[in-house]
Design a protein around this motif. Structure first.
Motif, PDB file in Angstrom:
ATOM      1  N   VAL B 230       0.840  -1.198   0.000  1.00  0.00           N
ATOM      2  CA  VAL B 230       0.000   0.000   0.000  1.00  0.00           C
ATOM      3  C   VAL B 230       0.874   1.246   0.000  1.00  0.00           C
ATOM      4  N   LEU B 231       0.550   2.189  -0.859  1.00  0.00           N
ATOM      5  CA  LEU B 231       1.223   3.492  -0.867  1.00  0.00           C
ATOM      6  C   LEU B 231       0.341   4.491  -0.144  1.00  0.00           C
ATOM      7  N   LYS B 232       0.913   5.178   0.875  1.00  0.00           N
ATOM      8  CA  LYS B 232       0.101   6.092   1.680  1.00  0.00           C
ATOM      9  C   LYS B 232       0.687   7.488   1.643  1.00  0.00           C
ATOM     10  N   PRO B 238      -8.406  14.651   1.289  1.00  0.00           N
ATOM     11  CA  PRO B 238      -8.143  13.247   0.930  1.00  0.00           C
ATOM     12  C   PRO B 238      -9.119  12.697  -0.110  1.00  0.00           C
ATOM     13  N   PHE B 239     -10.406  13.053  -0.001  1.00  0.00           N
ATOM     14  CA  PHE B 239     -11.394  12.469  -0.931  1.00  0.00           C
ATOM     15  C   PHE B 239     -11.179  12.954  -2.350  1.00  0.00           C
ATOM     16  N   GLY B 257      -9.186   8.173   7.185  1.00  0.00           N
ATOM     17  CA  GLY B 257      -9.023   9.424   7.924  1.00  0.00           C
ATOM     18  C   GLY B 257      -8.503  10.508   6.998  1.00  0.00           C
ATOM     19  N   SER B 258      -7.319  11.040   7.317  1.00  0.00           N
ATOM     20  CA  SER B 258      -6.755  12.076   6.438  1.00  0.00           C
ATOM     21  C   SER B 258      -5.674  11.487   5.550  1.00  0.00           C
ATOM     22  N   GLN B 259      -5.645  10.146   5.479  1.00  0.00           N
ATOM     23  CA  GLN B 259      -4.651   9.472   4.646  1.00  0.00           C
ATOM     24  C   GLN B 259      -5.309   8.902   3.409  1.00  0.00           C
TER      25      GLN B 259
END
Lengths: 362, 301
Positions: B230-232, B238-239, B257-259
């Protein structure tokens, strides 16, 4: 059959009723209320029915008979007629509800101790008053015949007090409604609350479930019966001419019959609202209208009479009246008891078939 | 006795026009915590009801403790405990009365009842609430009472249908601790859940989506299904940024969340290209939740 499970279900069910004021009220307070309400309110006695007279005999004997009528509480004199037209007019105008017609040969026939007939014209627009007027008139003429030294027939309910015949019928209706209404909720409630899904995952068998459910409501039915009979005897003074064991036996069977109807409804309906409405329509209305409690079955059309024969309350109403008022226990009640037993057996068999302890088809 | 507690073969089940379960197969070993994980409408509850032998499947077979779920209902019911979504508690009965009732239903001897009830009340810390009606318990306590009722007859297999649905996080943690204690004692547990953090607590699990199993294995095996991990990166929008990535690449992008988490055949450069601001991208193995999002997204495409 596992007795531990049956006991557990019955105990749980009783706890539900005791902790729910509405169920408890419906089970115990409403029967008392209904008895008081109907016992006093639905008294079908009529008095002072306006009665006109066409006395074609005009003799001591005929005037005696007329006095028997007008001195009774049931009738009051409301006019004299001299022709067929008079009788029609006086009824049409509403001045009289009934006209007593005494034929010219009345006195001679009575003297010869032959059966003398009198005629009673009745305004049939109020069928109930009409029916009661005929009943009263019948009683009076029979008593008159007695003075003419004819054979004496002792009719039951000689006081013509309809409360006496209403109360036994009312007991039937109350047991019918209470038993069916309460039980109609007991299976539907489990489905509605989601507890049925849990119950069916236990090793419980159908028979255990049904017996466990029926026992508590049977007890309530018996308590209601005892209350109702005590009220009938001591509050309304209805005589119990028959035997107490007969009363207990017949009522015990009837409660079972009506409980089985309730549990079939509950099994089929699956929602408490639908179940209670079905119970009302299926048990209360026919019990009230078609059982002979209020309306005389003999006066109904043939098709309706056939329907009344399929309603357990019909048999119970007539059995209760027989036991309370006539006090006889002949061949007929056996037949009626047999019907009640068969009826319960068929309904319970249907319930067993309908009851599913799984979610298939849902 | 087979060492498999439950064996499910090609199970299908339809309701009117909807096919709820479309030919699933899985096995559960003794002493496992096995999870049926998936969104609402995946067919988890239907599967659970078939396992609890209260619903007959259209086709296929479920063998529970060696018995056929459609033919040997009563034998299965004697040996398992099933906790439906609504717990099946009688709201007007007290904690004790509910437990006594289910003990009687399973034929627990009166002489043994007191001891096992005390043990379970103590174990679930419901002892102070013995006399309280079930309807007046909190959600977490109701759930523990449901579990206590299910365990009163010491079953071999415990089926839990969304047991932690609508329960607060603290109670959920307590509940899991209780479950692990049971497994230590040798109980097999099958549970459904829509909470993905719970999926990680299962020994093994299957993902269900629209009536099918889309992935199976241990939580580690499930996570390894995300190719390349996974790349975060953190984001203030964020959306919006997640949507941008999803539109301009073939990757699966989702918001935690904000990721923003991005999965699939995509590089850091690809992401940087679609978002016109400097990003700090980190690469991780991912979680079961990531895997779930990835699998359900790629399954739909």
């Amino acid at each position: 059959m596992n007795r531990q499970r049956i006991k557990a279900i019955a105990k749980k069910e009783i706890t539900h009723v005791i902790r729910d004021p509405r169920s408890l009220g419906m089970g115990l307070a409403i029967p008392v209320l209904l008895l008081v309400l109907f016992g006093y309110g639905l008294s079908l006695n009529v008095d002072n029915v306006p009665l006109a007279v066409w006395d074609q005999s005009n003799t001591v004997t005929s005037r005696d008979l007329i006095r028997d009528f007008t001195n009774s509480e049931a009738f009051q004199a409301a006019g004299v007629c001299h022709s067929q037209r008079d009788t029609e007019e006086i009824i049409q105008s509403g001045q009289a509800i009934a006209v007593l017609v005494i034929p010219p040969d009345f006195a001679e026939k009575t003297a010869r101790q032959e059966p003398a007939t009198v005629q009673l014209l009745v305004d049939g627009s109020d069928s109930n008053t009409a029916r009661l007027s005929i009943m009263y008139a019948d009683g009076i003429t029979k008593n008159a015949a007695q003075t003419a030294a004819m054979s004496i027939i002792t009719a039951y309910n000689p006081a013509m007090d309809t409360t006496w015949s209403i109360i036994p019928g009312l007991i039937a209706i109350i047991l019918n409604v209470i038993a069916a209404m309460l039980t109609s909720l007991c299976v539907a409630r489990e489905w509605e609350n989601g507890t049925m899904e849990q119950l069916i995952s236990t090793p419980m068998r159908k028979g255990e479930f049904l017996i466990g459910k029926l026992v508590p409501y049977y007890i309530i039915g018996v308590i209601d019966l005892i209350i109702a009979v005590l009220m009938a005897l001591f509050l309304f003074g209805v005589p119990l001419n028959g035997s107490l064991p007969a009363l207990a036996g017949v009522s015990g069977m009837f409660i079972f019959t009506t409980l089985s109807v309730g549990i079939l409804i509950s099994t089929a309906a699956q929602s408490q609202l639908l179940a209670s409405q079905l119970a009302l329509v299926i048990t209360f209305l026919p019990g009230f209208i078609l059982s002979g409690f209020v309306y005389d079955i003999k006066a109904m059309p043939a098709v309706v009479i056939a329907i009344t024969k399929l309603i357990p309350a019909t048999y119970f109403v007539s059995l209760l009246r027989t036991i309370f008022l006539k006090g006889t226990w002949g061949m007929a009640p056996t037949k009626e008891l047999l019907f009640l037993t068969l009826f319960a057996a068929v309904i319970l068999a249907m319930t067993m078939k309908k009851l599913k302890l799984n979610l298939d088809g849902r | 006795m087979s060492e498999k507690s439950v064996t499910v073969r090609n199970l299908t089940m339809s309701f009117k026009e909807v096919q709820a379960v479309k030919g699933i197969s899985f096995e559960v070993s003794r002493g496992e915590v096995f999870g049926l994980v998936g969104p609402d409408g995946a067919g988890k509850t239907t599967t659970m009801r078939i396992l609890a032998a209260i619903l007959t499947p259209d086709s296929g077979e479920a063998r529970i403790l060696g018995f056929n779920s459609a033919a040997d209902r009563e034998k299965i019911h004697d040996r398992i405990a099933y906790m439906s979504q609504r717990f099946g508690l009688y709201q007007d009965l007290t904690v004790e009365e509910n437990m006594e009732f289910y003990a009687d239903m399973y034929g627990v001897k009166r002489s043994e009842l007191k001891a096992s009830m005390d043990k379970l009340l103590d174990w679930s810390s419901l002892a102070p609430f013995r006399k309280r009606p079930a309807g007046k318990l909190s959600g977490g306590m109701k759930q523990k009472l449901g579990l206590a009722c299910a365990l009163i007859h010491t079953p071999e297999l415990l089926l839990l249908d969304e047991p932690t649905n609508g329960v607060d996080p603290v109670s959920r943690k307590e509940f899991w601790n209780l479950l692990y204690k049971l497994v230590d004692e040798g109980l097999t547990i099958i549970m459904t859940t829509a909470y993905l953090d719970e999926a990680e607590r299962c020994h093994r699990l299957v993902f269900m989506d629209k009536g099918k199993i889309t992935a199976r294995g241990t939580p580690q095996e499930i996570v390894s299904l995300i190719p390349g991990g996974v790349l975060k990166f953190n984001s203030d929008n964020p959306f919006e940024e997640s949507n941008k990535i999803a539109e301009s690449t073939k990757a699966v992008s989702t918001v935690f969340g904000s990721q923003v988490h991005v999965m699939g055949s995509i590089t850091e450069e690809d992401i940087q290209r679609s978002i016109s601001r400097p990003l700090q991208i980190t690469r991780t193995k991912g979680s079961v939740e990531d895997a779930f999002v990835y699998l359900s997204e790629t399954n739909h495409a």
